[in-house]
Design a protein around this motif. Structure first.
Motif, PDB file in Angstrom:
ATOM      1  N   ASP A 107      55.758  29.575  15.054  1.00 14.19           N
ATOM      2  CA  ASP A 107      56.566  28.552  14.882  1.00 14.19           C
ATOM      3  C   ASP A 107      57.789  28.698  15.880  1.00 14.19           C
ATOM      4  O   ASP A 107      59.068  28.572  15.596  1.00 14.19           O
ATOM      5  N   MET A 108      57.384  29.107  17.166  1.00 10.97           N
ATOM      6  CA  MET A 108      58.531  29.097  18.186  1.00 10.97           C
ATOM      7  C   MET A 108      57.767  28.790  19.559  1.00 10.97           C
ATOM      8  O   MET A 108      56.666  28.366  19.524  1.00 10.97           O
ATOM      9  N   ARG A 152      63.267  29.745  18.109  1.00 11.41           N
ATOM     10  CA  ARG A 152      62.717  29.671  17.000  1.00 11.41           C
ATOM     11  C   ARG A 152      63.923  29.295  16.087  1.00 11.41           C
ATOM     12  O   ARG A 152      64.995  30.059  15.939  1.00 11.41           O
TER      13      ARG A 152
END
Length: 130
Positions: free
Chosen positions: A68-69, A112
């Motif tokens: 998720d980054m 992020r």
């Protein structure tokens, strides 16, 4: 028809051989940001002048991939480039032009959840580094 099959098999064998030869990678470093452990590897290993593929591996709690980054890589004098995420494995890849591996430093920018941080990895590994 046999010639076509033989040519195809030879091509596949040569590609497999070249892929195996380039799979050697070297850890440039390991750092941490928040709960994310970041490992950077290079191909070729050790990095040399020219195009070098950098592999950034991001994990949480040892083995859980971080996907998720956004990862952006840069080297002084080279335009920053966003790394390509390799599925949902926590692996990000990008090739950059390295001018002087003895002096260049890889900047790994991590974004992020609205936060960002940059980690720096010298390409030259001293002999004392484990």
């Amino acid at each position: 028809m046999r010639a076509l099959v033989a040519t195809t098999l030879l091509s596949v064998a040569l590609l497999a051989q070249s892929a195996c030869g380039s799979s050697e990678s070297m850890r440039i470093g390991i750092q941490q940001w928040q709960d994310v452990v970041v490992v950077v590897e290079s191909r070729p290993s050790p990095p040399s002048a020219g195009m070098v593929e950098f592999i950034v591996i991001a994990t949480r709690k040892g083995t859980h991939p971080v996907n998720d980054m956004v990862v952006t890589l840069s080297i002084p004098g080279v335009e920053p480039r966003q790394a390509i995420q390799d599925g949902f494995t926590g692996v990000f890849r990008r090739a950059l032009a390295v001018r002087d591996p003895a002096k260049d430093v890889l900047a790994v920018q991590l974004r992020r959840k609205g936060e960002e941080h940059t980690l720096y990895f010298p390409l030259l590994i001293s002999k004392e580094t484990p």
